[in-house]
Motif scaffolding. Structure first.
Motif, PDB file in Angstrom:
ATOM      1  N   ALA A   1      21.759 -30.820  27.677  1.00  0.00           N
ATOM      2  CA  ALA A   1      22.038 -29.708  28.583  1.00  0.00           C
ATOM      3  C   ALA A   1      21.934 -30.178  30.021  1.00  0.00           C
ATOM      4  O   ALA A   1      21.086 -31.011  30.357  1.00  0.00           O
ATOM      5  CB  ALA A   1      21.063 -28.558  28.338  1.00  0.00           C
ATOM      6  N   ARG A   2      22.803 -29.651  30.846  1.00  0.00           N
ATOM      7  CA  ARG A   2      22.718 -29.872  32.286  1.00  0.00           C
ATOM      8  C   ARG A   2      22.881 -28.526  32.975  1.00  0.00           C
ATOM      9  O   ARG A   2      23.883 -27.833  32.790  1.00  0.00           O
ATOM     10  CB  ARG A   2      23.801 -30.839  32.771  1.00  0.00           C
ATOM     11  CG  ARG A   2      23.655 -31.138  34.275  1.00  0.00           C
ATOM     12  CD  ARG A   2      24.823 -31.904  34.845  1.00  0.00           C
ATOM     13  NE  ARG A   2      24.591 -32.176  36.269  1.00  0.00           N
ATOM     14  CZ  ARG A   2      25.545 -32.456  37.143  1.00  0.00           C
ATOM     15  NH1 ARG A   2      26.809 -32.531  36.756  1.00  0.00           N
ATOM     16  NH2 ARG A   2      25.254 -32.674  38.413  1.00  0.00           N
ATOM     17  N   HIS A   3      21.898 -28.148  33.762  1.00  0.00           N
ATOM     18  CA  HIS A   3      21.895 -26.879  34.497  1.00  0.00           C
ATOM     19  C   HIS A   3      21.846 -27.234  35.972  1.00  0.00           C
ATOM     20  O   HIS A   3      20.875 -27.813  36.444  1.00  0.00           O
ATOM     21  CB  HIS A   3      20.663 -26.065  34.082  1.00  0.00           C
ATOM     22  CG  HIS A   3      20.679 -24.640  34.525  1.00  0.00           C
ATOM     23  ND1 HIS A   3      20.669 -24.267  35.849  1.00  0.00           N
ATOM     24  CD2 HIS A   3      20.703 -23.483  33.819  1.00  0.00           C
ATOM     25  CE1 HIS A   3      20.678 -22.949  35.936  1.00  0.00           C
ATOM     26  NE2 HIS A   3      20.702 -22.450  34.717  1.00  0.00           N
ATOM     27  N   TRP A   4      22.902 -26.893  36.724  1.00  0.00           N
ATOM     28  CA  TRP A   4      22.959 -27.359  38.099  1.00  0.00           C
ATOM     29  C   TRP A   4      23.684 -26.365  38.995  1.00  0.00           C
ATOM     30  O   TRP A   4      24.162 -25.328  38.548  1.00  0.00           O
ATOM     31  CB  TRP A   4      23.618 -28.734  38.158  1.00  0.00           C
ATOM     32  CG  TRP A   4      25.120 -28.813  38.146  1.00  0.00           C
ATOM     33  CD1 TRP A   4      25.936 -29.061  39.209  1.00  0.00           C
ATOM     34  CD2 TRP A   4      26.005 -28.688  37.009  1.00  0.00           C
ATOM     35  NE1 TRP A   4      27.261 -29.099  38.811  1.00  0.00           N
ATOM     36  CE2 TRP A   4      27.325 -28.877  37.474  1.00  0.00           C
ATOM     37  CE3 TRP A   4      25.794 -28.432  35.648  1.00  0.00           C
ATOM     38  CZ2 TRP A   4      28.434 -28.814  36.624  1.00  0.00           C
ATOM     39  CZ3 TRP A   4      26.894 -28.368  34.804  1.00  0.00           C
ATOM     40  CH2 TRP A   4      28.186 -28.560  35.289  1.00  0.00           C
TER      41      TRP A   4
ATOM     42  N   ASP B   1      25.193 -20.499  39.343  1.00  0.00           N
ATOM     43  CA  ASP B   1      24.597 -21.566  38.546  1.00  0.00           C
ATOM     44  C   ASP B   1      25.628 -22.040  37.530  1.00  0.00           C
ATOM     45  O   ASP B   1      26.496 -21.270  37.090  1.00  0.00           O
ATOM     46  CB  ASP B   1      23.349 -21.071  37.820  1.00  0.00           C
ATOM     47  CG  ASP B   1      22.134 -21.024  38.730  1.00  0.00           C
ATOM     48  OD1 ASP B   1      22.259 -21.408  39.909  1.00  0.00           O
ATOM     49  OD2 ASP B   1      21.063 -20.596  38.269  1.00  0.00           O
TER      50      ASP B   1
ATOM     51  N   LEU C   1      26.292 -24.573  33.879  1.00  0.00           N
ATOM     52  CA  LEU C   1      25.622 -25.145  32.710  1.00  0.00           C
ATOM     53  C   LEU C   1      26.637 -25.751  31.760  1.00  0.00           C
ATOM     54  O   LEU C   1      27.677 -25.155  31.484  1.00  0.00           O
ATOM     55  CB  LEU C   1      24.827 -24.064  31.969  1.00  0.00           C
ATOM     56  CG  LEU C   1      24.164 -24.480  30.646  1.00  0.00           C
ATOM     57  CD1 LEU C   1      22.985 -25.412  30.901  1.00  0.00           C
ATOM     58  CD2 LEU C   1      23.697 -23.255  29.864  1.00  0.00           C
TER      59      LEU C   1
ATOM     60  N   HIS D   1      18.787 -12.299  33.022  1.00  0.00           N
ATOM     61  CA  HIS D   1      19.234 -13.118  34.147  1.00  0.00           C
ATOM     62  C   HIS D   1      19.492 -12.206  35.341  1.00  0.00           C
ATOM     63  O   HIS D   1      19.958 -11.074  35.176  1.00  0.00           O
ATOM     64  CB  HIS D   1      20.528 -13.868  33.817  1.00  0.00           C
ATOM     65  CG  HIS D   1      20.388 -14.895  32.741  1.00  0.00           C
ATOM     66  ND1 HIS D   1      19.953 -16.177  32.988  1.00  0.00           N
ATOM     67  CD2 HIS D   1      20.620 -14.831  31.406  1.00  0.00           C
ATOM     68  CE1 HIS D   1      19.925 -16.860  31.852  1.00  0.00           C
ATOM     69  NE2 HIS D   1      20.324 -16.065  30.880  1.00  0.00           N
TER      70      HIS D   1
ATOM     71  N   TYR E   1      27.254 -18.729  36.071  1.00  0.00           N
ATOM     72  CA  TYR E   1      26.370 -17.587  36.296  1.00  0.00           C
ATOM     73  C   TYR E   1      26.595 -17.069  37.724  1.00  0.00           C
ATOM     74  O   TYR E   1      25.822 -17.377  38.632  1.00  0.00           O
ATOM     75  CB  TYR E   1      24.909 -17.988  36.123  1.00  0.00           C
ATOM     76  CG  TYR E   1      24.554 -18.567  34.770  1.00  0.00           C
ATOM     77  CD1 TYR E   1      23.934 -17.789  33.795  1.00  0.00           C
ATOM     78  CD2 TYR E   1      24.821 -19.902  34.472  1.00  0.00           C
ATOM     79  CE1 TYR E   1      23.595 -18.326  32.556  1.00  0.00           C
ATOM     80  CE2 TYR E   1      24.495 -20.445  33.240  1.00  0.00           C
ATOM     81  CZ  TYR E   1      23.879 -19.652  32.289  1.00  0.00           C
ATOM     82  OH  TYR E   1      23.548 -20.193  31.068  1.00  0.00           O
TER      83      TYR E   1
ATOM     84  N   ARG F   1      11.417 -20.308  39.074  1.00  0.00           N
ATOM     85  CA  ARG F   1      12.709 -20.854  39.500  1.00  0.00           C
ATOM     86  C   ARG F   1      12.845 -20.811  41.015  1.00  0.00           C
ATOM     87  O   ARG F   1      13.319 -21.769  41.634  1.00  0.00           O
ATOM     88  CB  ARG F   1      13.855 -20.072  38.852  1.00  0.00           C
ATOM     89  CG  ARG F   1      14.052 -20.343  37.385  1.00  0.00           C
ATOM     90  CD  ARG F   1      15.258 -19.617  36.827  1.00  0.00           C
ATOM     91  NE  ARG F   1      16.507 -20.097  37.412  1.00  0.00           N
ATOM     92  CZ  ARG F   1      17.709 -19.728  36.988  1.00  0.00           C
ATOM     93  NH1 ARG F   1      17.821 -18.859  35.986  1.00  0.00           N
ATOM     94  NH2 ARG F   1      18.798 -20.205  37.551  1.00  0.00           N
TER      95      ARG F   1
ATOM     96  N   VAL G   1      15.618 -20.694  30.335  1.00  0.00           N
ATOM     97  CA  VAL G   1      16.642 -21.293  31.191  1.00  0.00           C
ATOM     98  C   VAL G   1      17.514 -22.280  30.414  1.00  0.00           C
ATOM     99  O   VAL G   1      18.701 -22.428  30.696  1.00  0.00           O
ATOM    100  CB  VAL G   1      15.993 -21.983  32.409  1.00  0.00           C
ATOM    101  CG1 VAL G   1      17.044 -22.612  33.313  1.00  0.00           C
ATOM    102  CG2 VAL G   1      15.153 -20.973  33.193  1.00  0.00           C
TER     103      VAL G   1
ATOM    104  N   TYR H   1      15.571 -29.167  35.763  1.00  0.00           N
ATOM    105  CA  TYR H   1      16.167 -28.106  36.583  1.00  0.00           C
ATOM    106  C   TYR H   1      16.012 -28.427  38.065  1.00  0.00           C
ATOM    107  O   TYR H   1      16.965 -28.342  38.843  1.00  0.00           O
ATOM    108  CB  TYR H   1      15.481 -26.788  36.243  1.00  0.00           C
ATOM    109  CG  TYR H   1      15.841 -25.620  37.131  1.00  0.00           C
ATOM    110  CD1 TYR H   1      16.901 -24.782  36.813  1.00  0.00           C
ATOM    111  CD2 TYR H   1      15.104 -25.342  38.284  1.00  0.00           C
ATOM    112  CE1 TYR H   1      17.225 -23.702  37.622  1.00  0.00           C
ATOM    113  CE2 TYR H   1      15.425 -24.270  39.096  1.00  0.00           C
ATOM    114  CZ  TYR H   1      16.482 -23.449  38.763  1.00  0.00           C
ATOM    115  OH  TYR H   1      16.799 -22.384  39.574  1.00  0.00           O
TER     116      TYR H   1
ATOM    117  N   SER I   1      17.575 -31.957  26.062  1.00  0.00           N
ATOM    118  CA  SER I   1      17.014 -30.614  26.040  1.00  0.00           C
ATOM    119  C   SER I   1      15.527 -30.684  25.775  1.00  0.00           C
ATOM    120  O   SER I   1      14.954 -31.747  25.552  1.00  0.00           O
ATOM    121  CB  SER I   1      17.694 -29.768  24.961  1.00  0.00           C
ATOM    122  OG  SER I   1      17.289 -30.209  23.686  1.00  0.00           O
TER     123      SER I   1
END
Length: 299
Positions: A8-11, A20, A22, A36, A90, A229, A261, A268, A286
């Motif tokens: 996973a990559r959340h950026w 956001d 993902l 959210h 997002y 966050r 998240v 993150y 993950s």
């Protein structure tokens, strides 16, 4: 081994403020009930995601989108043994509202009507937004995002129902929530909270769940992760953020953060520190993979 191959990559991409991003592949991952602040637009590429939403399990497979409005409780898990792979954007409520005002006839606060929409074209648009952000193509990323949101609102949009605090139960729940917000780091027990509000624990539990879609303790965890966050975005270390928002230590934050998240707080925050990166960074393992590599004591 369960979880092997999960990534996973959340950026964030600095040219898409308030959005956001993902990319993820999950197999054994389970998202607990959470909310959210932004909209969720998740485009499924492979596999099936199951998420509890609106009192029922919803299924989103290849070519479908999982669509969740802000502050709407939902869960998430794999619907098939091989898990699911997806990309998600997002967007903030004010951005969606601005797009709706310019491109649709929706009156009031815009949102999605159904939680699942089969639309392979919109799925491709979402993945093209992510690709453009990874390549640093601001014009394409912004354009494609607006086209995708417009399409989804025209196909599946409408005015959101406003949560009105009219009933006695809703007023009771709102008072309880206000107290929990004030006592994020030292919350009372359910009995103490109910006694202070002049009601019984079970009456408060029912009222809170009916109003906010989750019991007070789950809402509190969700609120703490949101607060964490914001601290991580501001540069606070995960260890300090954990204690500041009321978790016992960083392992507690790690566990709850990843279950809401989708990535650990350290990963993150690293992405937040590299929002100007061209997007060539590899996906980070993950929570399941990181826990095997760096085990920590469980509470």
């Amino acid at each position: 081994m369960a979880g092997t191959g999960e990534r996973a990559r959340h950026w964030q991409y600095e040219e898409l403020p308030g959005v956001d991003l993902l990319r993820a592949r999950y197999i054994s991952k389970t998202f607990v009930r959470h909310t959210h602040e932004n909209f969720v637009i998740a485009a499924i590429s492979d596999g099936v995601e199951v998420f509890h939403h609106g009192g029922a399990d919803q299924y989103a497979g290849p070519g479908a989108l999982a669509l969740v409005n802000p502050d709407t409780p939902h869960t998430g898990r794999a619907g098939v043994p091989e898990g699911w792979r997806y990309g998600a954007v997002y967007p903030a409520p004010d951005l969606v509202a601005a797009i709706a005002a310019e491109t649709t006839t929706i009156r009031g606060t815009p949102g999605f009507v159904e939680p699942v929409l089969d639309d392979p074209y919109a799925v491709r648009l979402v993945h093209e937004v992510l690709r453009a952000a990874e390549e640093g193509n601001a014009l394409a990323a912004d354009t494609l995002l607006r086209v995708a949101v417009t399409r989804l609102l025209r196909l599946n949009g409408g005015p959101l129902r406003q949560r009105l605090v009219r009933s006695a139960g809703a007023r009771l729940a709102a008072r309880a929530r206000a107290q929990l917000e004030e006592r994020l780091t030292d919350p009372p027990s359910l009995e103490q909270l109910a006694e202070g509000l002049g009601t019984s624990p079970f009456a408060l539990l029912r009222a809170f769940r009916d109003t906010y879609g989750m019991p007070p303790h789950a809402w509190l965890t969700d609120a703490r992760v949101r607060a964490a966050r914001r601290l991580l975005d501001a540069g606070t270390s995960p260890a300090d953020a954990a204690v500041t928002v009321g978790f016992t230590d960083q392992p507690h934050l790690n566990r709850h953060f990843a279950r809401i998240v989708g990535v650990p707080p350290g990963a993150y925050q690293r992405e937040r520190k590299n929002v100007q990166d061209s997007g060539r960074a590899l996906l980070v393992p993950s929570e399941a993979c990181q826990n095997r590599q760096h085990p920590h004591p469980q509470a």
